[in-house]
Design a protein around this motif. Structure first.
Motif, PDB file in Angstrom:
ATOM      1  N   UNK A 238       7.667   4.297   3.359  1.00 31.77           N
ATOM      2  CA  UNK A 238       6.121   4.370   3.353  1.00 31.77           C
ATOM      3  C   UNK A 238       5.765   3.451   4.251  1.00 31.77           C
ATOM      4  N   UNK A 239       4.034   3.628   4.254  1.00 31.57           N
ATOM      5  CA  UNK A 239       3.305   3.047   5.364  1.00 31.57           C
ATOM      6  C   UNK A 239       1.906   2.857   4.727  1.00 31.57           C
ATOM      7  N   UNK A 240       1.224   2.227   5.573  1.00 30.26           N
ATOM      8  CA  UNK A 240      -0.104   1.769   4.984  1.00 30.26           C
ATOM      9  C   UNK A 240      -1.161   1.578   6.019  1.00 30.26           C
ATOM     10  N   UNK A 241      -1.934   2.170   6.530  1.00 31.90           N
ATOM     11  CA  UNK A 241      -3.185   1.748   7.375  1.00 31.90           C
ATOM     12  C   UNK A 241      -2.373   1.743   8.813  1.00 31.90           C
ATOM     13  N   UNK A 242      -1.266   2.594   8.965  1.00 34.36           N
ATOM     14  CA  UNK A 242      -0.796   2.733  10.180  1.00 34.36           C
ATOM     15  C   UNK A 242       0.039   1.759  10.585  1.00 34.36           C
ATOM     16  N   UNK A 243       0.150   0.679   9.776  1.00 27.84           N
ATOM     17  CA  UNK A 243       0.871  -0.669  10.205  1.00 27.84           C
ATOM     18  C   UNK A 243       2.222  -0.957   9.236  1.00 27.84           C
ATOM     19  N   UNK A 244       1.907  -1.090   8.060  1.00 27.13           N
ATOM     20  CA  UNK A 244       2.854  -1.479   7.018  1.00 27.13           C
ATOM     21  C   UNK A 244       4.104  -0.650   6.900  1.00 27.13           C
ATOM     22  N   UNK A 245       5.422  -0.841   7.131  1.00 29.01           N
ATOM     23  CA  UNK A 245       6.432  -0.125   7.049  1.00 29.01           C
ATOM     24  C   UNK A 245       7.394  -0.608   6.263  1.00 29.01           C
ATOM     25  N   UNK A 246       7.918   0.203   5.187  1.00 29.32           N
ATOM     26  CA  UNK A 246       8.967  -0.368   4.384  1.00 29.32           C
ATOM     27  C   UNK A 246       9.570   0.805   3.741  1.00 29.32           C
ATOM     28  N   UNK A 247      10.277   0.699   2.709  1.00 26.18           N
ATOM     29  CA  UNK A 247      10.997   1.895   1.922  1.00 26.18           C
ATOM     30  C   UNK A 247      10.719   1.524   0.311  1.00 26.18           C
ATOM     31  N   UNK A 248      10.484   2.684  -0.176  1.00 27.01           N
ATOM     32  CA  UNK A 248      10.190   2.557  -1.756  1.00 27.01           C
ATOM     33  C   UNK A 248      11.173   1.935  -2.536  1.00 27.01           C
ATOM     34  N   UNK A 249      10.922   1.098  -3.476  1.00 30.50           N
ATOM     35  CA  UNK A 249       9.562   1.402  -4.388  1.00 30.50           C
ATOM     36  C   UNK A 249       8.507   0.592  -3.982  1.00 30.50           C
ATOM     37  N   UNK A 250       7.339   1.212  -4.500  1.00 28.19           N
ATOM     38  CA  UNK A 250       6.128   0.390  -4.218  1.00 28.19           C
ATOM     39  C   UNK A 250       5.149   0.678  -5.365  1.00 28.19           C
ATOM     40  N   UNK A 251       4.318  -0.540  -5.496  1.00 32.28           N
ATOM     41  CA  UNK A 251       3.306  -0.251  -6.594  1.00 32.28           C
ATOM     42  C   UNK A 251       2.159  -0.617  -5.835  1.00 32.28           C
ATOM     43  N   UNK A 252       1.046   0.261  -6.115  1.00 32.00           N
ATOM     44  CA  UNK A 252      -0.331   0.143  -5.401  1.00 32.00           C
ATOM     45  C   UNK A 252      -1.646   0.125  -6.474  1.00 32.00           C
ATOM     46  N   UNK A 253      -2.464  -0.546  -6.284  1.00 33.03           N
ATOM     47  CA  UNK A 253      -3.322  -0.648  -7.292  1.00 33.03           C
ATOM     48  C   UNK A 253      -4.834  -0.837  -6.723  1.00 33.03           C
ATOM     49  N   UNK A 254      -5.945  -0.336  -7.001  1.00 37.43           N
ATOM     50  CA  UNK A 254      -7.274  -0.566  -6.404  1.00 37.43           C
ATOM     51  C   UNK A 254      -7.640  -1.783  -6.868  1.00 37.43           C
ATOM     52  N   UNK A 255      -8.630  -2.459  -6.021  1.00 35.00           N
ATOM     53  CA  UNK A 255      -9.344  -3.666  -6.070  1.00 35.00           C
ATOM     54  C   UNK A 255     -10.806  -3.200  -5.988  1.00 35.00           C
ATOM     55  N   UNK A 256     -11.487  -3.051  -6.986  1.00 36.31           N
ATOM     56  CA  UNK A 256     -12.797  -2.421  -6.971  1.00 36.31           C
ATOM     57  C   UNK A 256     -13.718  -3.526  -6.257  1.00 36.31           C
ATOM     58  N   UNK A 257     -14.465  -2.971  -5.197  1.00 36.59           N
ATOM     59  CA  UNK A 257     -15.770  -3.492  -4.820  1.00 36.59           C
ATOM     60  C   UNK A 257     -15.249  -5.004  -4.306  1.00 36.59           C
ATOM     61  N   UNK A 258     -14.043  -5.273  -3.667  1.00 34.61           N
ATOM     62  CA  UNK A 258     -13.471  -6.519  -3.291  1.00 34.61           C
ATOM     63  C   UNK A 258     -13.771  -6.906  -2.037  1.00 34.61           C
ATOM     64  N   UNK A 259     -14.475  -6.217  -1.107  1.00 39.40           N
ATOM     65  CA  UNK A 259     -14.871  -6.680   0.224  1.00 39.40           C
ATOM     66  C   UNK A 259     -16.133  -6.212   0.635  1.00 39.40           C
ATOM     67  N   UNK A 260     -16.922  -7.097   1.055  1.00 40.96           N
ATOM     68  CA  UNK A 260     -18.443  -6.528   1.599  1.00 40.96           C
ATOM     69  C   UNK A 260     -18.386  -6.170   3.175  1.00 40.96           C
ATOM     70  N   UNK A 261     -18.875  -4.890   3.203  1.00 37.03           N
ATOM     71  CA  UNK A 261     -18.712  -4.304   4.622  1.00 37.03           C
ATOM     72  C   UNK A 261     -19.979  -4.035   5.041  1.00 37.03           C
ATOM     73  N   UNK A 262     -20.170  -4.234   6.503  1.00 37.10           N
ATOM     74  CA  UNK A 262     -21.591  -3.704   7.035  1.00 37.10           C
ATOM     75  C   UNK A 262     -21.204  -2.305   7.372  1.00 37.10           C
ATOM     76  N   UNK A 263     -21.962  -1.274   6.682  1.00 35.82           N
ATOM     77  CA  UNK A 263     -22.040   0.033   6.961  1.00 35.82           C
ATOM     78  C   UNK A 263     -23.503   0.492   6.522  1.00 35.82           C
ATOM     79  N   UNK A 264     -23.760   1.645   6.619  1.00 39.57           N
ATOM     80  CA  UNK A 264     -24.955   2.515   6.201  1.00 39.57           C
ATOM     81  C   UNK A 264     -24.607   3.796   5.635  1.00 39.57           C
ATOM     82  N   UNK A 265     -24.527   4.021   4.370  1.00 44.74           N
ATOM     83  CA  UNK A 265     -24.053   5.321   3.812  1.00 44.74           C
ATOM     84  C   UNK A 265     -25.080   6.490   4.331  1.00 44.74           C
ATOM     85  N   UNK A 266     -24.449   7.711   4.368  1.00 45.00           N
ATOM     86  CA  UNK A 266     -25.696   8.739   4.736  1.00 45.00           C
ATOM     87  C   UNK A 266     -26.897   8.797   3.877  1.00 45.00           C
TER      88      UNK A 266
END
Length: 299
Positions: free
Chosen positions: A268-296
């Motif tokens: 498995x991988x993530x964002x082009x960098x993390x490389x390992x072998x299953x198993x893995x658990x993933x969970x969302x962290x809602x609204x956890x990072x303030x980012x500078x962008x401008x939605x359409x």
């Protein structure tokens, strides 16, 4: 006026990251903003620089591709530090999801004037990567192998590198048997991949999860079932437009938490960098990072 620390991956995009920053940096300074530039020699070093800059109240800019973007964004998740991106890598998929412009003047305007907006991040937990946080997606299967091949390619860039990596991976891949637990509900799956997507894109603009949003508090789970190899090549082409999700071989679910296991060794991988072998658990962290962008819808 805003104070920035730009963290540069000097190897991103064929060593073009520093050049990509130059025009944006000039515009930021001409507008009166403060800018410090730091060059990283590893992802861990980049994360350390970013955390220290955040503790000083500075806005942190990731300059590079999805690896440094996801690594720094993940390191800052939950800290309240404002994050910005100067896309300068092969894929730039998270920047694409935020609709960040390629034009330096337009990007500088966003960095100078856009209000920070909270985006979701992904917590990745396994025996190898304890509580790692990333931004775009986690993928288990043939795409993880394809990404590894793409990262090893030196003659090709962007989508061409990922397409070549995908072709190489598919020629040797055999369908794997997965056990996928989605918000507590167990599913069996035999096929090519399982993807937990926070962003619509991966693999340099391929729309693996066209309905995914970075701010909806959910992961889009895309599972591609076993299929004849010729059909899988067709699916690869359909990733350009996201039309693959209409096929019966593709299943899409939405969840806050996902556990991926397999009967044999599956990378498995993530964002082009993390490389390992299953198993893995993933969970969302809602609204956890303030980012500078401008939605359409607010541009």
């Amino acid at each position: 006026m805003r104070q920035f620390t730009a963290v540069v991956n000097p190897t991103a995009g064929g060593s073009t990251a520093a050049a990509s920053l130059l025009q944006v940096a000039r515009l930021l300074r001409e507008a009166g903003a403060g800018l410090e530039t730091e060059y990283s020699h590893s992802l861990a070093h980049a994360q350390d620089i970013a955390r220290k800059a955040g503790e000083q109240g500075r806005i942190v800019l990731a300059v590079g591709g999805d690896g440094i973007t996801g690594g720094i964004g993940g390191a800052l998740s939950g800290t309240g530090t404002v994050f910005g991106i100067v896309p300068a890598g092969r894929g730039n998929d998270f920047a694409r999801a935020l609709e960040l412009p390629a034009d330096p003047a337009a990007l500088a305007d966003i960095l100078l004037h856009a209000e920070p907006r909270p985006v979701d991040t992904i917590e990745v937990e396994s025996a190898v990567h304890r509580r790692t946080v990333v931004l775009g997606s986690v993928y288990a299967g043939v795409d993880a192998l394809a990404n590894r091949h793409a990262n090893q390619t030196r003659l090709l860039r962007g989508a061409a590198a990922y397409y070549a990596g995908g072709l190489r991976a598919v020629t040797t891949w055999r369908p794997a048997d997965y056990r996928v637990t989605v918000d507590g509900e167990e599913h069996t799956h035999r096929g090519y991949t399982v993807v937990a997507a926070n962003s619509p894109y991966y693999g340099s603009g391929r729309q693996i999860a066209p309905g995914a949003r970075v701010d909806d508090g959910l992961l889009h789970i895309v599972m591609i079932k076993e299929a004849p190899r010729r059909l899988f090549f067709t699916l690869m082409n359909e990733l350009k437009t996201g039309t693959h999700i209409r096929r019966p071989e593709v299943r899409v679910l939405r969840a806050e938490e996902l556990r991926i296991e397999s009967t044999g060794p599956v990378p498995y991988g993530a964002d082009g960098e993390v490389e390992a072998t299953l198993p893995v658990t993933v969970r969302v962290r809602p609204g956890d990072l303030p980012v500078l962008y401008r939605p359409a819808d607010t541009a």
